[in-house]
Scaffold this motif. Structure first.
Motif, PDB file in Angstrom:
ATOM      1  N   ILE A  47      10.444   6.070 -70.778  1.00 12.41           N
ATOM      2  CA  ILE A  47      10.148   4.665 -71.055  1.00 12.41           C
ATOM      3  C   ILE A  47       9.750   4.494 -72.522  1.00 12.41           C
ATOM      4  CG2 ILE A  47       8.601   2.743 -70.539  1.00 12.41           C
ATOM      5  CD1 ILE A  47      10.590   3.190 -68.329  1.00 12.41           C
ATOM      6  N   GLU A  48       8.960   5.438 -73.032  1.00 12.01           N
ATOM      7  CA  GLU A  48       8.526   5.352 -74.428  1.00 12.01           C
ATOM      8  C   GLU A  48       9.708   5.479 -75.383  1.00 12.01           C
ATOM      9  OE1 GLU A  48       5.706   4.627 -76.028  1.00 12.01           O
ATOM     10  OE2 GLU A  48       4.888   4.092 -74.075  1.00 12.01           O
ATOM     11  N   GLN A  49      10.671   6.327 -75.043  1.00 12.97           N
ATOM     12  CA  GLN A  49      11.861   6.466 -75.881  1.00 12.97           C
ATOM     13  C   GLN A  49      12.648   5.158 -75.901  1.00 12.97           C
ATOM     14  OE1 GLN A  49      13.765   9.824 -74.025  1.00 12.97           O
ATOM     15  NE2 GLN A  49      12.724  11.326 -75.332  1.00 12.97           N
ATOM     16  N   LEU A  50      12.740   4.507 -74.731  1.00 11.37           N
ATOM     17  CA  LEU A  50      13.417   3.216 -74.653  1.00 11.37           C
ATOM     18  C   LEU A  50      12.641   2.166 -75.441  1.00 11.37           C
ATOM     19  CD1 LEU A  50      15.726   1.555 -73.411  1.00 11.37           C
ATOM     20  CD2 LEU A  50      14.253   1.166 -71.407  1.00 11.37           C
ATOM     21  N   ARG A  51      11.341   2.195 -75.311  1.00 14.95           N
ATOM     22  CA  ARG A  51      10.477   1.252 -76.027  1.00 14.95           C
ATOM     23  C   ARG A  51      10.635   1.427 -77.538  1.00 14.95           C
ATOM     24  NH1 ARG A  51       3.919   1.684 -75.994  1.00 14.95           N
ATOM     25  NH2 ARG A  51       3.405  -0.427 -76.726  1.00 14.95           N
ATOM     26  N   ASP A  52      10.756   2.678 -77.961  1.00 10.53           N
ATOM     27  CA  ASP A  52      10.886   2.973 -79.383  1.00 10.53           C
ATOM     28  C   ASP A  52      12.163   2.356 -79.961  1.00 10.53           C
ATOM     29  OD1 ASP A  52       9.636   4.541 -81.592  1.00 10.53           O
ATOM     30  OD2 ASP A  52      11.607   5.481 -81.614  1.00 10.53           O
ATOM     31  N   ARG A  53      13.220   2.290 -79.146  1.00  8.64           N
ATOM     32  CA  ARG A  53      14.484   1.711 -79.590  1.00  8.64           C
ATOM     33  C   ARG A  53      14.369   0.219 -79.860  1.00  8.64           C
ATOM     34  NH1 ARG A  53      18.314   3.607 -74.961  1.00  8.64           N
ATOM     35  NH2 ARG A  53      19.476   1.766 -75.674  1.00  8.64           N
ATOM     36  N   PHE A  54      13.393  -0.427 -79.219  1.00  4.01           N
ATOM     37  CA  PHE A  54      13.221  -1.877 -79.373  1.00  4.01           C
ATOM     38  C   PHE A  54      12.059  -2.212 -80.305  1.00  4.01           C
ATOM     39  CE2 PHE A  54      15.871  -1.651 -75.673  1.00  4.01           C
ATOM     40  CZ  PHE A  54      16.650  -2.804 -75.726  1.00  4.01           C
ATOM     41  N   ALA A  55      11.623  -1.213 -81.064  1.00  2.60           N
ATOM     42  CA  ALA A  55      10.533  -1.457 -82.011  1.00  2.60           C
ATOM     43  C   ALA A  55      11.012  -2.359 -83.144  1.00  2.60           C
ATOM     44  CB  ALA A  55      10.021  -0.136 -82.572  1.00  2.60           C
ATOM     45  N   THR A  56      10.086  -3.133 -83.692  1.00  6.68           N
ATOM     46  CA  THR A  56      10.387  -3.979 -84.845  1.00  6.68           C
ATOM     47  C   THR A  56       9.536  -3.520 -86.024  1.00  6.68           C
ATOM     48  OG1 THR A  56       8.706  -5.583 -84.138  1.00  6.68           O
ATOM     49  CG2 THR A  56      10.979  -5.968 -83.413  1.00  6.68           C
ATOM     50  N   THR A  57       9.921  -3.930 -87.218  1.00  5.94           N
ATOM     51  CA  THR A  57       9.147  -3.571 -88.402  1.00  5.94           C
ATOM     52  C   THR A  57       8.658  -4.837 -89.098  1.00  5.94           C
ATOM     53  OG1 THR A  57      11.129  -3.520 -89.798  1.00  5.94           O
ATOM     54  CG2 THR A  57      10.472  -1.455 -88.749  1.00  5.94           C
ATOM     55  N   PRO A  96       7.067  -3.054 -78.558  1.00 10.36           N
ATOM     56  CA  PRO A  96       6.865  -4.159 -77.612  1.00 10.36           C
ATOM     57  C   PRO A  96       5.855  -3.771 -76.540  1.00 10.36           C
ATOM     58  CG  PRO A  96       8.951  -3.047 -77.187  1.00 10.36           C
ATOM     59  CD  PRO A  96       8.410  -2.470 -78.454  1.00 10.36           C
ATOM     60  N   GLU A  97       5.186  -4.757 -76.003  1.00 10.24           N
ATOM     61  CA  GLU A  97       4.237  -4.517 -74.913  1.00 10.24           C
ATOM     62  C   GLU A  97       4.981  -3.985 -73.697  1.00 10.24           C
ATOM     63  OE1 GLU A  97       0.930  -4.741 -74.754  1.00 10.24           O
ATOM     64  OE2 GLU A  97       0.838  -5.256 -76.889  1.00 10.24           O
ATOM     65  N   LEU A  98       4.341  -3.030 -72.992  1.00 10.61           N
ATOM     66  CA  LEU A  98       4.938  -2.507 -71.761  1.00 10.61           C
ATOM     67  C   LEU A  98       4.627  -3.457 -70.619  1.00 10.61           C
ATOM     68  CD1 LEU A  98       4.449   1.378 -71.758  1.00 10.61           C
ATOM     69  CD2 LEU A  98       6.574   0.090 -71.772  1.00 10.61           C
ATOM     70  N   ASP A  99       5.520  -4.401 -70.371  1.00 11.06           N
ATOM     71  CA  ASP A  99       5.309  -5.381 -69.308  1.00 11.06           C
ATOM     72  C   ASP A  99       6.670  -5.800 -68.760  1.00 11.06           C
ATOM     73  OD1 ASP A  99       6.360  -6.999 -71.300  1.00 11.06           O
ATOM     74  OD2 ASP A  99       4.428  -7.896 -71.830  1.00 11.06           O
ATOM     75  N   ASP A 100       6.650  -6.749 -67.874  1.00  5.43           N
ATOM     76  CA  ASP A 100       7.903  -7.199 -67.249  1.00  5.43           C
ATOM     77  C   ASP A 100       8.854  -7.809 -68.272  1.00  5.43           C
ATOM     78  OD1 ASP A 100       6.863  -6.329 -64.883  1.00  5.43           O
ATOM     79  OD2 ASP A 100       6.357  -8.315 -64.103  1.00  5.43           O
ATOM     80  N   ASP A 101       8.296  -8.471 -69.305  1.00  4.20           N
ATOM     81  CA  ASP A 101       9.160  -9.042 -70.333  1.00  4.20           C
ATOM     82  C   ASP A 101       9.959  -7.947 -71.038  1.00  4.20           C
ATOM     83  OD1 ASP A 101       8.301 -11.593 -69.794  1.00  4.20           O
ATOM     84  OD2 ASP A 101       6.756 -11.620 -71.356  1.00  4.20           O
ATOM     85  N   PHE A 102       9.314  -6.795 -71.296  1.00  2.00           N
ATOM     86  CA  PHE A 102      10.011  -5.677 -71.922  1.00  2.00           C
ATOM     87  C   PHE A 102      11.120  -5.167 -71.007  1.00  2.00           C
ATOM     88  CE2 PHE A 102      10.314  -0.980 -72.085  1.00  2.00           C
ATOM     89  CZ  PHE A 102      11.023  -0.880 -73.272  1.00  2.00           C
ATOM     90  N   LEU A 121       8.728  -4.093 -64.729  1.00  2.00           N
ATOM     91  CA  LEU A 121       8.514  -2.774 -65.318  1.00  2.00           C
ATOM     92  C   LEU A 121       8.567  -1.691 -64.259  1.00  2.00           C
ATOM     93  CD1 LEU A 121       7.863  -1.207 -67.892  1.00  2.00           C
ATOM     94  CD2 LEU A 121       5.432  -1.580 -67.440  1.00  2.00           C
ATOM     95  N   GLU A 122       8.076  -1.996 -63.074  1.00  2.32           N
ATOM     96  CA  GLU A 122       8.094  -0.999 -62.001  1.00  2.32           C
ATOM     97  C   GLU A 122       9.519  -0.673 -61.569  1.00  2.32           C
ATOM     98  OE1 GLU A 122       5.647   0.983 -60.941  1.00  2.32           O
ATOM     99  OE2 GLU A 122       4.696  -0.006 -62.650  1.00  2.32           O
ATOM    100  N   GLU A 123      10.383  -1.684 -61.538  1.00  4.42           N
ATOM    101  CA  GLU A 123      11.790  -1.446 -61.204  1.00  4.42           C
ATOM    102  C   GLU A 123      12.440  -0.568 -62.284  1.00  4.42           C
ATOM    103  OE1 GLU A 123      13.295  -5.383 -58.757  1.00  4.42           O
ATOM    104  OE2 GLU A 123      13.070  -5.524 -60.933  1.00  4.42           O
TER     105      GLU A 123
END
Length: 458
Positions: A142-152, A243-249, A259-261
């Motif tokens: 999940i963190e790797q996926l989150r990292d792909r959607f990071a912004t600067t 991005p925040e780890l939530d349903d929107d992400f 997020l659970e799905e």
């Protein structure tokens, strides 16, 4: 035609062939016709020169040579088929007798596939890693996926680890700025280790407009391997915001609503990957044990050719694409030329043995390859080659490589048959079942075979 076979060793034979001269008639006629089209003789139309005139003007020997060169492949093939041999590579042919009007005799030495005895392989037992996906594995995914959607975003503070800095670089050796030692507007993530040694320490703590100097060994360019004094100017500092780890992400990064799905799907995906890895590991280990069970005489010429082919491919294709030569590659690997040659020979031997053994099992078990299986394999090979399926299929057909692909699939199925008969346990000692009808297991078997064989196609 008469032929006899002398076995020189388990992988090489000498054929002795005697051909009555009348069997050369078709090739002699073809030789006269060919010479007729190539020469001119005053008083005769091209193509209409009598055989006796050709003999007088150009010599009967030239005609015989042309005829024999035309006929030899046919007679060699007939002798091979009559003896039911499986030749490897081209023969070494020696004409021992040529009596005009009487006899043609020649010998042909060639490597052949050795006859193998395949023992009972049901006693093979191997241990592989367990398929276990932990919560930590899921969170890492999940963190790797989150990292792909990071912004600067630009920040007005000192740069810290994880920040992205935009820098200008200038490298000097012996006080002189290198022609290829200047770079501007380079984005670098602090802590990534993807630029120069020492740059992390130099830029950490600098704000936009800051400058530092450090010493580093250059990894490429005109002064590769030399110590350089590098000046670095930081022109911008940007922070990475996750991005925040939530349903929107979950909705942003996937087709899932929660997020659970997304976590559940990540767990399933990781389980599939680990099962594939487990199947591949089982195939490779079973193959290693199978090779130990079978005594395989090694055709020396085939082995030499395979070693040379692997070395050529490495030097002129793989290393060339990376901008390396063999000497630099060995330096990076920490190997001597002798160690490299020994490893290459060992790999080549394993590839040849793999093909011989599995081909024998294909015949023994009457393994067949269906059109659907061949198509699936072709699609996978096309994907790995970067070509479209249509382009790859066309290249395969034009290159006459369809039998090679059929052989790859057949050997993969043969290996899957051996794995199914073997006992495979996981790290906890539990026996696991690898269904050879499962698409992923079949693919893993074919990949294991390809990995072992390398360039071999005997």
């Amino acid at each position: 035609m008469k032929s006899a076979v002398e076995t020189l060793n388990p992988t090489r034979v000498r054929l002795t062939v005697e051909v009555p001269f009348e069997e050369l008639k078709a090739s002699l006629d073809a030789a006269y016709k060919k010479i007729n089209q190539q020469v001119t003789v005053k008083g005769f139309r091209q193509g209409k020169i009598p055989a006796r005139v050709i003999d007088q003007r150009f010599g009967r020997g030239a005609v015989l040579e042309e005829a024999v060169n035309d006929a030899l492949p046919k007679f060699y093939t007939e002798a091979i088929n009559e003896a039911e041999l499986n030749p490897l590579g081209q023969p070494e042919v020696d004409i021992t007798e040529l009596k005009d009007g009487e006899l043609l005799a020649f010998t042909a030495e060639v490597d052949i596939r050795p006859t193998l005895e395949i023992p009972d392989y049901s006693g093979i037992e191997v241990t592989v890693d367990s398929v276990e996906v932990t919560d930590e594995d899921v969170e890492k995914s999940i963190e790797q996926l989150r990292d792909r959607f990071a912004t600067t975003a630009p920040v007005e503070r000192a740069a810290a680890e994880g920040d992205i800095v935009t820098v200008d670089l200038e490298a000097k050796v012996d006080g002189e700025v290198l022609e290829d030692g200047v770079a501007k507007g380079v984005d670098y993530t602090i802590g990534s280790g993807q630029l120069l040694d020492g740059i992390d320490e130099a830029v950490t703590g600098l704000e936009a407009g800051g400058t530092a100097t450090f010493t580093s060994e250059l990894k490429g360019g005109s002064a590769e391997g030399k110590e350089a004094e590098v000046k670095v100017d930081v022109t911008a500092v940007k922070s990475r915001e996750l991005p925040e780890l939530d349903d929107d992400f979950a909705q942003l990064a996937s087709e899932f609503d929660t997020l659970e799905e997304l976590r559940a799907d990540s767990r399933k995906r990781l389980e599939r990957m680990k099962k594939f890895d487990q199947a591949t590991q089982a195939q490779e280990k079973v193959l290693d044990e199978l090779i130990k069970l079978v005594e395989v005489p090694m055709p020396e010429k085939l082995l030499e050719d395979e070693v040379n082919t692997r070395k050529h491919n490495l030097e002129h294709h793989q290393l060339g694409q990376m901008g390396l030569d063999l000497a630099k590659y060995l330096e990076i690997q920490g190997k001597s030329a002798e160690e490299f040659d020994a490893e290459l020979k060992e790999q080549a031997e394993k590839g040849i043995k793999t093909q011989f053994i599995l081909d024998e099992i294909v015949n023994k078990e009457k393994v067949s390859v269906g059109q659907e299986e061949l198509t699936e394999h072709l699609m996978r090979r096309a994907q790995s080659s970067g070509m479209s399926p249509d382009q790859f299929a066309q290249a395969v057909v034009e290159g006459g490589q369809v039998p090679m692909l059929v052989g790859e699939v057949a050997r993969g199925k043969a290996l899957a048959t051996v794995v199914e008969a073997a006992t495979v346990k996981d790290a906890s000692g539990e026996v696991i079942s690898l269904d050879d009808e499962d698409e992923e297991t079949a693919e893993a078997a074919t990949e294991a075979v390809e990995g072992a064989e390398g360039t071999t196609e005997a």
